[in-house]
Design a protein around this motif. Structure first.
Motif, PDB file in Angstrom:
ATOM      1  N   THR A  36      -7.128   2.949   8.547  1.00 40.44           N
ATOM      2  CA  THR A  36      -6.133   1.971   8.124  1.00 40.44           C
ATOM      3  C   THR A  36      -4.944   1.942   9.069  1.00 40.44           C
ATOM      4  OG1 THR A  36      -6.786   2.317   5.817  1.00 40.44           O
ATOM      5  CG2 THR A  36      -4.692   1.206   6.196  1.00 40.44           C
ATOM      6  N   SER A  37      -4.499   3.109   9.503  1.00 39.18           N
ATOM      7  CA  SER A  37      -3.357   3.146  10.415  1.00 39.18           C
ATOM      8  C   SER A  37      -3.708   2.505  11.758  1.00 39.18           C
ATOM      9  CB  SER A  37      -2.867   4.581  10.606  1.00 39.18           C
ATOM     10  OG  SER A  37      -3.846   5.403  11.198  1.00 39.18           O
ATOM     11  N   ARG A  69       0.210   7.199   1.454  1.00 44.10           N
ATOM     12  CA  ARG A  69      -1.058   7.933   1.590  1.00 44.10           C
ATOM     13  C   ARG A  69      -2.170   6.999   2.055  1.00 44.10           C
ATOM     14  NH1 ARG A  69      -3.922  11.621  -3.172  1.00 44.10           N
ATOM     15  NH2 ARG A  69      -5.711  12.325  -1.905  1.00 44.10           N
ATOM     16  N   GLU A  70      -2.232   5.779   1.491  1.00 44.43           N
ATOM     17  CA  GLU A  70      -3.263   4.824   1.885  1.00 44.43           C
ATOM     18  C   GLU A  70      -3.083   4.389   3.343  1.00 44.43           C
ATOM     19  OE1 GLU A  70      -4.297   2.350  -2.147  1.00 44.43           O
ATOM     20  OE2 GLU A  70      -2.288   2.085  -1.291  1.00 44.43           O
ATOM     21  N   LEU A  71      -1.844   4.154   3.740  1.00 45.72           N
ATOM     22  CA  LEU A  71      -1.573   3.689   5.096  1.00 45.72           C
ATOM     23  C   LEU A  71      -1.817   4.764   6.141  1.00 45.72           C
ATOM     24  CD1 LEU A  71       1.644   1.700   4.239  1.00 45.72           C
ATOM     25  CD2 LEU A  71      -0.419   0.699   5.218  1.00 45.72           C
ATOM     26  N   VAL A 121      -4.325   6.839   6.148  1.00 49.56           N
ATOM     27  CA  VAL A 121      -5.760   7.002   6.417  1.00 49.56           C
ATOM     28  C   VAL A 121      -6.005   6.528   7.851  1.00 49.56           C
ATOM     29  CG1 VAL A 121      -8.071   6.184   5.830  1.00 49.56           C
ATOM     30  CG2 VAL A 121      -6.421   6.740   4.015  1.00 49.56           C
ATOM     31  N   HIS A 149      -9.470  -4.197   8.289  1.00 44.15           N
ATOM     32  CA  HIS A 149      -8.468  -4.566   7.300  1.00 44.15           C
ATOM     33  C   HIS A 149      -7.444  -5.491   7.920  1.00 44.15           C
ATOM     34  CE1 HIS A 149      -5.993  -4.046   3.692  1.00 44.15           C
ATOM     35  NE2 HIS A 149      -4.965  -4.055   4.514  1.00 44.15           N
ATOM     36  N   GLN A 206       2.318  12.596   5.876  1.00 45.90           N
ATOM     37  CA  GLN A 206       0.967  12.753   5.349  1.00 45.90           C
ATOM     38  C   GLN A 206       0.111  13.599   6.300  1.00 45.90           C
ATOM     39  OE1 GLN A 206       0.131  11.486   2.253  1.00 45.90           O
ATOM     40  NE2 GLN A 206       2.317  10.966   2.216  1.00 45.90           N
ATOM     41  N   MET A 246       0.848  -1.181   0.000  1.00 46.66           N
ATOM     42  CA  MET A 246       0.000   0.000   0.000  1.00 46.66           C
ATOM     43  C   MET A 246       0.883   1.231   0.000  1.00 46.66           C
ATOM     44  SD  MET A 246      -2.796  -1.276   2.854  1.00 46.66           S
ATOM     45  CE  MET A 246      -3.880   0.129   2.669  1.00 46.66           C
ATOM     46  N   SER A 247       0.354   2.334  -0.486  1.00 46.39           N
ATOM     47  CA  SER A 247       1.112   3.576  -0.530  1.00 46.39           C
ATOM     48  C   SER A 247       1.126   4.238   0.838  1.00 46.39           C
ATOM     49  CB  SER A 247       0.509   4.532  -1.556  1.00 46.39           C
ATOM     50  OG  SER A 247      -0.757   5.000  -1.105  1.00 46.39           O
ATOM     51  N   SER A 285      -2.930  13.350   7.063  1.00 50.06           N
ATOM     52  CA  SER A 285      -3.940  12.590   7.806  1.00 50.06           C
ATOM     53  C   SER A 285      -3.399  11.904   9.058  1.00 50.06           C
ATOM     54  CB  SER A 285      -4.598  11.551   6.893  1.00 50.06           C
ATOM     55  OG  SER A 285      -3.630  10.753   6.251  1.00 50.06           O
TER      56      SER A 285
END
Length: 329
Positions: A46-47, A39-41, A43, A294, A89, A36-37, A91
């Motif tokens: 997700t983190s 940026r995705e991680l 979120v 996830h 990031q 995953m990128s 977020s």
């Protein structure tokens, strides 16, 4: 997005701090293996799940704890740059934030509502168990609601540490706690913050258990833990931020005063020493399957197995991986 919040995070500094923590190293390594990128991680939801996966892998009573720690000490530094990208990031600004008084939630282990009677301010020196577990005998934890989830809810659902015991199955009953504006909160964003708490409100840390049954696997002299009765004189609660958890879990800090070792809080959260709530309201039950739950494809256990670094007993099959590592659903 609050720019002032973003300026508080120095990605390089925080990445280095996480690399000194077994949990931080596990997060970096699982993140890098997730495909995953950054940026995705980053979120928030997700983190949170990334942290839960890592927490389970580095749990102190894991039968292959030593092998995993050795593997991470070698592999994790390769991913510090990627961790730096995640921390850059926007977020992730909440990771090192003080407790958000507007978003504190409590997750019931058995479906019953919160009760002021269940929380009694500590008034005596810590017991043997309290020295071991780093909590008062009677406590209440809240956690920060992020979207449809909180770190506490994710940790309970996944069964991190002792949270795997004594909980009913989902859905989980959740309440938003209305924090009194006068509540005094001690903030922990780093291992040094925990060390400072123990120095300012000290108790001798040896719980009287055998070395093999101490979470730091040590009987070294000079260990300090909090005396919660002293802490409660000045503070109503202690908040461990998400970033504080990532940098402090299982980290030993030494000074001329003694040494400390934080463990077993299992998630971002606030440990309340007395009832400081104006009330509470029932929220929609937490349903893991509706929360963006996830499970990461990357497994530290199998990465260690593939590296050939498992103990001889495990390699020979004397201990089944199913008994050593909880496979993903």
């Amino acid at each position: 997005m609050n720019i002032a919040r973003l300026q508080r995070i120095d990605p390089e500094e925080k990445a280095a701090a996480m690399m000194r923590s077994p949990l931080g190293r596990a997060v970096a390594t699982i993140a890098a293996g997730s495909r995953m990128s950054a940026r995705e991680l980053a979120v928030p939801e997700t983190s949170i799940w990334l942290c839960v996966e890592a927490s389970d892998d580095i749990e102190v009573w894991n039968a292959v704890r030593d092998e995993i720690r050795t593997f991470l000490e070698r592999e994790a530094p390769k991913h510090e740059g990627f961790l730096h990208e995640i921390l850059a990031q926007p977020s992730v600004s909440w990771w090192f934030e003080p407790m958000d008084r507007e978003r504190q939630v409590w997750v019931s282990r058995d479906g019953s509502p919160p009760s002021a009677d269940s929380l009694v301010a500590p008034s005596e020196p810590p017991t043997r168990w309290e020295r071991y577990a780093l909590k008062p005998t009677r406590w209440l934890f809240t956690s920060t609601q992020i979207g449809d989830i909180s770190p506490m809810a994710a940790a309970i659902d996944f069964g991190v540490g002792d949270l795997r015991m004594g909980n009913k199955k989902p859905p989980y009953a959740v309440w938003r706690m209305n924090v009194d504006e006068s509540a005094r909160i001690f903030e922990i964003h780093s291992p040094s913050d925990w060390h400072r708490l123990c120095i300012e409100y000290p108790a001798e840390g040896n719980s009287g258990r055998h070395a093999g049954n101490e979470p730091d696997f040590s009987r070294d002299a000079g260990k300090l833990v909090p005396d919660w009765s002293k802490v409660a004189h000045d503070w109503d609660a202690v908040h461990l931020s998400f970033g504080g958890y990532l940098t402090s879990e299982q980290v030993r800090v030494e000074s001329e005063h003694g040494w400390t070792y934080h463990w077993a809080w299992d998630h971002e959260g606030t440990l309340w020493l007395r009832w400081m709530f104006d009330g509470y309201e029932r929220l929609e039950d937490y349903q893991p399957e509706r929360s963006g739950r996830h499970h990461f494809d990357y497994s530290l256990f199998f990465a260690v197995m593939d590296s050939g670094e498992l103990s001889d007993a495990v390699s020979r099959g004397s201990l089944s991986p199913l008994t050593l590592y909880r496979r993903r659903d």
